[in-house]
Design an enzyme around this catalytic site. Sequence first.
Site, PDB file in Angstrom:
ATOM      1  N   ASP A   1       0.858  -1.179   0.000  1.00 61.34           N
ATOM      2  CA  ASP A   1       0.000   0.000   0.000  1.00 61.34           C
ATOM      3  C   ASP A   1       0.900   1.237   0.000  1.00 61.34           C
ATOM      4  OD1 ASP A   1      -2.206   1.726   0.483  1.00 61.34           O
ATOM      5  OD2 ASP A   1      -3.159   0.194   1.723  1.00 61.34           O
TER       6      ASP A   1
ATOM      7  N   ASP B   1      -2.868   4.634  -2.418  1.00 63.91           N
ATOM      8  CA  ASP B   1      -3.822   5.301  -1.538  1.00 63.91           C
ATOM      9  C   ASP B   1      -4.249   6.661  -2.120  1.00 63.91           C
ATOM     10  OD1 ASP B   1      -4.978   5.190   1.237  1.00 63.91           O
ATOM     11  OD2 ASP B   1      -3.868   7.055   1.458  1.00 63.91           O
TER      12      ASP B   1
ATOM     13  N   GLU C   1      -6.579   3.811  -5.657  1.00 67.16           N
ATOM     14  CA  GLU C   1      -7.805   4.145  -4.930  1.00 67.16           C
ATOM     15  C   GLU C   1      -8.287   5.490  -5.447  1.00 67.16           C
ATOM     16  OE1 GLU C   1      -9.516   4.718  -0.388  1.00 67.16           O
ATOM     17  OE2 GLU C   1      -7.556   5.536  -0.909  1.00 67.16           O
TER      18      GLU C   1
ATOM     19  N   HIS D   1     -10.899  -1.985   4.375  1.00 71.36           N
ATOM     20  CA  HIS D   1     -10.693  -1.567   5.758  1.00 71.36           C
ATOM     21  C   HIS D   1     -11.396  -0.254   6.101  1.00 71.36           C
ATOM     22  CE1 HIS D   1      -7.940   0.637   3.306  1.00 71.36           C
ATOM     23  NE2 HIS D   1      -7.683   1.464   4.306  1.00 71.36           N
ATOM     24  N   ASP D   2     -11.999   0.398   5.111  1.00 73.69           N
ATOM     25  CA  ASP D   2     -12.710   1.658   5.350  1.00 73.69           C
ATOM     26  C   ASP D   2     -14.227   1.488   5.288  1.00 73.69           C
ATOM     27  OD1 ASP D   2     -10.281   3.102   5.437  1.00 73.69           O
ATOM     28  OD2 ASP D   2     -10.293   3.375   3.259  1.00 73.69           O
TER      29      ASP D   2
HETATM   30  C1  GLC Z   1      -7.448   5.996   2.225  1.00 77.36           C
HETATM   31  C2  GLC Z   1      -7.281   4.817   3.147  1.00 77.36           C
HETATM   32  C3  GLC Z   1      -7.779   5.215   4.518  1.00 77.36           C
HETATM   33  C4  GLC Z   1      -6.937   6.358   5.012  1.00 77.36           C
HETATM   34  C5  GLC Z   1      -6.938   7.515   4.015  1.00 77.36           C
HETATM   35  C6  GLC Z   1      -5.829   8.474   4.313  1.00 77.36           C
HETATM   36  O1  GLC Z   1      -8.757   6.311   1.987  1.00 77.36           O
HETATM   37  O2  GLC Z   1      -7.929   3.712   2.630  1.00 77.36           O
HETATM   38  O3  GLC Z   1      -7.768   4.150   5.425  1.00 77.36           O
HETATM   39  O4  GLC Z   1      -7.411   6.807   6.245  1.00 77.36           O
HETATM   40  O5  GLC Z   1      -6.730   7.082   2.695  1.00 77.36           O
HETATM   41  O6  GLC Z   1      -4.593   7.887   4.027  1.00 77.36           O
END
Ligand code: GLC
Length: 545
Positions: free
Chosen positions: A106, A207, A249, A322-323
């Site tokens: 990641d 990310d 993402e 995980h979110d």
């Molecule tokens: C992404 C991650 C999340 C994190 C955010 C800031 O959305 O998936 O868990 O808090 O980025 O890095």
Amino acid sequence: MRQGTHRELPPQWWRKAVFYQIYPRSFCDSTGSGVGDLRGIVSKLDYLQTLGIDGIWLSPVCASPQVDNGYDISDYCAIDPLFGSMEDMEELIREAAERKIAIILDLVLNHSSDRHPWFLEARKGRDNPYHDYYIWREGKDGCPPNDMRSVFGGSAWSYVPELGLYYFHQFSPAQPDLNWDNPKLRRELYDSILFWVKKGVRGFRLDVIDQIAKEPDSYITINGPKLHEYLRELSAACFQESSIVTVGEAWGANVERARQYSAADGSELSMVFQFEHMGLEQTDGSKWNRKPLYLPELKHCYEDWQQGLHGYGWNSLFLNNHDLPRIVSRWGDDGQYRVLSAKMLATMLYGMEGTPFIYQGEELGMTNISREIGEYRDLETLNYYEEARQAGLSHERIMDSVHSRSRDNARTPMQWSAAAQGGFTKGEAWMEVNENYTFINAESQTDREDSVFSYYRKLIRLRKEREIFTEGSFRLLLPEDERIFAYERESEREKLLVVCNFSGNEQTFTPSHEYETGRCLISNYGDLDKCLRPYEAYMIYVQKA
Ligand code: GLC
């Protein structure tokens, strides 16, 4: 010399692959610290091999003060001691490669930790060489430069009195945004990515990658004007080995943008993680305000993505990470029909084109939690609670949102067995395990044919056996039906029918004639009936004459 060997991987191997996301702190604790670690993951590789996955997406394990559980990195080339050592990481890469499992890291490139040496330097003075690695502005009349808000609540600007300047952070103040307009910063990031490529890592999840080209003076956070230019540069510098897979993402992606991100020439990324289907229950632009899912809307959303990328780009397929809250508690029924509805949701997704990502515990049908606010750990959830209280919302109303939406729903420890703490740790878990571990756990499912685990295993195998899953076109059936999600896939020689009952009631559905002689590839009831039973799902396959 590369340490994990995956030389045999053909280009675009990831089109037929299934990935598994591990949230390391909640996966398996080998030391009794209460936090999962790398050696814990190594100890579960056989489990993952049995499931049949091809790659692991590891949520961040780099050095971090852990304000946002590792999404705040203070050294891109070091392992956080919480999770183990560099040797443990090398062992994980090697042991995984032996089982033909690729490791995907990641990459958190939009921001660093405020403890990163770059930031510590940057705040020392306006002429420090690292100052321009971050985004600084003068205030206006004693206030922040503008009223931009952070995703985690509060202003997106924090003041550094020694400098008399504000720095920009889209997330918490402990996550200052990196200034991608600085070529030196970009080069340093690329070097740290290449460090991991040399170690045998086979890919990266990027990310919030659509937020890197921000322009805060114009209120631009996602899809900034220079985004694709930066992505192409990043890709050319780091991802040119043909077997590297990249997943961006991108909360702001639409179909058209996703075509560009995942164009077959490989100039940007392999695919994106987009969230349109995950936002359909949201109102007023806030994830905490919910409306019920309207099935036809979900179906049209999938139709757009499936048809829009077919032949142009590539999808990722996911229902959890995980979110996000647990899907069986969200679109299924985590009570009476938990097992059936978990399998139904998997059937709906695994018939589609794209690369599936399983989030740890999804393959067991793990569920949401409902706890008192003091039991939550996620900073987003805790900030929301405080802000909503200050805005005058009642405790009950806030907790209703927290229970259904909090990211901690996904972050409770993995449920390995019915032993104390679900077999996750011998110490005290950093967050309490979901109390249903006594009956929802891996040990009770791996050898059972009718388990959610075995069902996922079968779906993964099917996707590898038949071309239709990767190649077929997509056609939605019964577009306006509010309970049945049915679609067809079709290629030159094959056809596939996928039928899912999204309700706890019987429904009527009769497959067309051509499927009469077809073969049922999988079904969550184990047989077919005249009607569609509660949460029933199946796939029928035919070879064309
Ligand atoms: C992404 C991650 C999340 C994190 C955010 C800031 O959305 O998936 O868990 O808090 O980025 O890095």
